[in-house]
Design an enzyme around this catalytic site. Structure first.
Site, PDB file in Angstrom:
ATOM      1  N   TYR A 103      -1.594   0.599  10.473  1.00 20.01           N
ATOM      2  CA  TYR A 103      -1.924  -0.057   9.198  1.00 20.01           C
ATOM      3  C   TYR A 103      -0.706  -0.006   8.257  1.00 20.01           C
ATOM      4  O   TYR A 103      -0.283  -1.049   7.710  1.00 20.01           O
ATOM      5  CB  TYR A 103      -3.139   0.629   8.539  1.00 20.01           C
ATOM      6  CG  TYR A 103      -3.352   0.148   7.119  1.00 20.01           C
ATOM      7  CD1 TYR A 103      -3.923  -1.093   6.871  1.00 20.01           C
ATOM      8  CD2 TYR A 103      -2.925   0.907   6.032  1.00 20.01           C
ATOM      9  CE1 TYR A 103      -4.090  -1.559   5.577  1.00 20.01           C
ATOM     10  CE2 TYR A 103      -3.089   0.459   4.730  1.00 20.01           C
ATOM     11  CZ  TYR A 103      -3.670  -0.785   4.510  1.00 20.01           C
ATOM     12  OH  TYR A 103      -3.813  -1.242   3.236  1.00 20.01           O
ATOM     13  N   GLU A 141       0.322   3.607   1.749  1.00 18.99           N
ATOM     14  CA  GLU A 141       0.423   4.026   3.154  1.00 18.99           C
ATOM     15  C   GLU A 141       1.786   3.651   3.746  1.00 18.99           C
ATOM     16  O   GLU A 141       2.166   4.166   4.790  1.00 18.99           O
ATOM     17  CB  GLU A 141      -0.690   3.385   3.988  1.00 18.99           C
ATOM     18  CG  GLU A 141      -2.046   4.024   3.808  1.00 18.99           C
ATOM     19  CD  GLU A 141      -2.102   5.477   4.293  1.00 18.99           C
ATOM     20  OE1 GLU A 141      -1.862   5.709   5.479  1.00 18.99           O
ATOM     21  OE2 GLU A 141      -2.370   6.370   3.473  1.00 18.99           O
ATOM     22  N   SER A 193       0.838  -1.207   0.000  1.00 21.44           N
ATOM     23  CA  SER A 193       0.000   0.000   0.000  1.00 21.44           C
ATOM     24  C   SER A 193       0.866   1.247   0.000  1.00 21.44           C
ATOM     25  O   SER A 193       1.957   1.266   0.594  1.00 21.44           O
ATOM     26  CB  SER A 193      -0.856  -0.012   1.260  1.00 21.44           C
ATOM     27  OG  SER A 193      -1.356   1.272   1.524  1.00 21.44           O
TER      28      SER A 193
HETATM   29  O1  F7E Z   1      -8.868   8.369   3.526  1.00 21.22           O
HETATM   30  C1  F7E Z   1      -9.230  11.875   4.657  1.00 21.22           C
HETATM   31  C2  F7E Z   1      -8.329  10.949   5.463  1.00 21.22           C
HETATM   32  O2  F7E Z   1      -9.913   6.342   4.501  1.00 21.22           O
HETATM   33  C3  F7E Z   1      -8.360   9.216   2.524  1.00 21.22           C
HETATM   34  C4  F7E Z   1      -7.145   2.350   2.116  1.00 21.22           C
HETATM   35  O3  F7E Z   1      -7.647   1.586   1.051  1.00 21.22           O
HETATM   36  O4  F7E Z   1      -5.853   3.691   0.615  1.00 21.22           O
HETATM   37  C5  F7E Z   1      -6.816   3.752   1.651  1.00 21.22           C
HETATM   38  O5  F7E Z   1      -6.327   4.505   2.764  1.00 21.22           O
HETATM   39  C6  F7E Z   1      -8.076  10.595   3.090  1.00 21.22           C
HETATM   40  C7  F7E Z   1      -7.296  10.587   4.411  1.00 21.22           C
HETATM   41  O6  F7E Z   1      -8.218   6.108   2.623  1.00 21.22           O
HETATM   42  C8  F7E Z   1     -12.532  11.654   6.150  1.00 21.22           C
HETATM   43  O7  F7E Z   1      -7.808  11.638   6.602  1.00 21.22           O
HETATM   44  C9  F7E Z   1     -11.173  13.217   5.544  1.00 21.22           C
HETATM   45  O8  F7E Z   1      -6.301  11.578   4.351  1.00 21.22           O
HETATM   46  O9  F7E Z   1     -10.431   6.944   2.118  1.00 21.22           O
HETATM   47  P1  F7E Z   1      -9.457   6.899   3.210  1.00 21.22           P
HETATM   48  P2  F7E Z   1      -6.671   6.031   3.023  1.00 21.22           P
HETATM   49  O10 F7E Z   1      -6.456   6.274   4.475  1.00 21.22           O
HETATM   50  O11 F7E Z   1      -5.907   6.887   2.083  1.00 21.22           O
HETATM   51  C10 F7E Z   1      -4.612   3.050   0.956  1.00 21.22           C
HETATM   52  C11 F7E Z   1      -3.777   2.973  -0.296  1.00 21.22           C
HETATM   53  C12 F7E Z   1      -4.801   1.757   1.647  1.00 21.22           C
HETATM   54  O12 F7E Z   1      -3.998   0.841   1.499  1.00 21.22           O
HETATM   55  C13 F7E Z   1      -5.893   1.675   2.665  1.00 21.22           C
HETATM   56  O13 F7E Z   1      -6.216   0.330   2.962  1.00 21.22           O
HETATM   57  O14 F7E Z   1      -9.326  11.217   3.383  1.00 21.22           O
HETATM   58  N1  F7E Z   1     -10.566  12.044   5.243  1.00 21.22           N
HETATM   59  N2  F7E Z   1     -12.356  13.007   6.096  1.00 21.22           N
HETATM   60  C14 F7E Z   1     -11.399  11.036   5.594  1.00 21.22           C
HETATM   61  N3  F7E Z   1     -11.278   9.704   5.480  1.00 21.22           N
HETATM   62  C15 F7E Z   1     -12.295   8.935   5.915  1.00 21.22           C
HETATM   63  N4  F7E Z   1     -12.199   7.595   5.773  1.00 21.22           N
HETATM   64  N5  F7E Z   1     -13.438   9.484   6.467  1.00 21.22           N
HETATM   65  C16 F7E Z   1     -13.608  10.833   6.614  1.00 21.22           C
HETATM   66  O15 F7E Z   1     -14.628  11.312   7.111  1.00 21.22           O
END
Ligand code: F7E
Length: 329
Positions: free
Chosen positions: A153, A131, A129
């Site tokens: 993670y 991440e 990932s």
């Molecule tokens: O967040 C911001 C949050 O949870 C994206 C997973 O598939 O991709 C994914 O990880 C961004 C972050 O994905 C909210 O802070 C703002 O900056 O959709 P996400 P992620 O963390 O990028 C990688 C490649 C993986 O491997 C992971 O498994 O959006 N954000 N407000 C928010 N995020 C969430 N979830 N909810 C909010 O309300």
């Protein structure tokens, strides 16, 4: 000719379902490992697999049990294994670090050990990932960029990456990692920001919801379409030599831009509904991710097709159409 056998962990998830459909279309025999609870409640757990469920061979098992993984490996004798199962929601890794460490790291370790002992000729793909780059030291990020995970993670994915590399080097197994940047689709889980936005915006348009609660909307991600990314997993395992690859679009966008496209499509202004809530902020954020997919482009012929705007439109149109018909998401 004998059909190639495939084993997928995480087959019920977004990527697993696209990958299963794709490999079936190539004529493979596709096996999946699923939890017993999923087999007992198929409507709830197998919604992403509806189109192909009757063509799959499912095995009940848990990543937490080495003996079960070993038994499945020995029985199936797959030619290729795609290890996609993981606890993948980054926010959870701040709330439940220990269980995430256990599932993600031990699960990968058990699977590699089972592969080595029961089926060493099988080629293995590990879902890495972006991440893992976390607080990235260079932009864009490529295979050689140093890892600096910002969540448990991310840390579990670095551990999985290193285990995968070590099994390749120590035991001469064909194992490789795809370092995939964010990839989304109408099959994305609702907790991830893109699907949270597309589904909430559709509900707001239809009067079923009033507000759009979010955290840090200035975070930047490299977002592509999951249906395309799974094809690269397969291509990686067809190489002569196992290697690791970064896969992403090479473009980055803020969460705010995603909001603009989605709400704009519904003729709404997101600012009228947005509520910033502190509890959606992460203790340590990854501010900016963008891939340098040059190696995948040159060696695997990778080129992302669906752009950011098309992806956001596809997701919101899907959610709006379903809700408008009166069905639930
Ligand atoms: O967040 C911001 C949050 O949870 C994206 C997973 O598939 O991709 C994914 O990880 C961004 C972050 O994905 C909210 O802070 C703002 O900056 O959709 P996400 P992620 O963390 O990028 C990688 C490649 C993986 O491997 C992971 O498994 O959006 N954000 N407000 C928010 N995020 C969430 N979830 N909810 C909010 O309300």
């Amino acid at each position: 000719m004998k059909k190639k056998k495939i084993l997928i962990t995480g087959i019920t998830g977004q990527d697993g379902s696209y990958l299963a459909e794709y490999l079936l279309s190539l004529g493979y025999e596709v096996h999946g490992i699923v939890r017993r609870v999923a087999l007992e409640d198929p409507t709830h757990h197998f919604w992403r697999l509806q189109k192909v469920l009757d063509q799959l061979i499912l095995h009940s098992g848990s990543l937490e049990s080495f003996p079960t993984l070993f038994k499945i490996m020995r029985e199936v004798q797959p030619d290729e294994c795609y290890h996609l199962a993981a606890q993948s929601f980054v926010s959870v890794s701040f709330e439940d670090e220990f269980s995430m460490m256990q599932t993600n790291i031990n699960g990968t370790h058990y699977l590699l050990a089972a592969l080595k002992d029961a089926c060493p000729e099988c080629r293995l793909y590990f879902a890495g990932s972006s991440e893992m780059f976390g607080k990235a030291e260079e932009t864009p990020q490529r295979e050689t960029t140093r890892f600096h995970p910002r969540s448990v993670y991310g840390l579990t994915k670095v551990a999985g990456f290193e285990l995968t590399r070590n099994y390749r080097e120590a035991y001469n197994l064909f194992t490789c990692t795809g370092i995939l940047f964010n990839h989304e689709s109408p099959r994305r889980g609702y907790e991830f920001v893109t699907r949270k936005i597309s589904s909430t915006a559709a509900r707001i348009k239809l009067g079923m919801e009033k507000v759009m609660p979010l955290g840090n909307i200035e975070a930047k991600r490299d977002w592509g379409f999951a249906g395309e990314y799974v094809q690269m997993m397969h291509v990686m395992l067809q190489q002569d030599v196992p290697e690791d690859f970064v896969v992403g679009t090479g473009e980055t966008h803020t969460v705010r831009e995603f909001l603009e496209v989605v709400f704009g499509e519904l003729n709404l202004n997101y600012q009228d509904y947005l509520v910033i809530e502190k509890n959606f902020y992460r203790p340590a954020e990854v501010d900016l991710l963008v891939a340098d997919p040059q190696k995948a482009r040159e060696k695997l012929g990778w080129k992302s097709k669906m752009n950011f705007e098309e992806l956001a439109l596809q997701m919101v149109r899907h959610d709006y159409d379903i809700l408008k018909k009166g069905d639930d998401l």
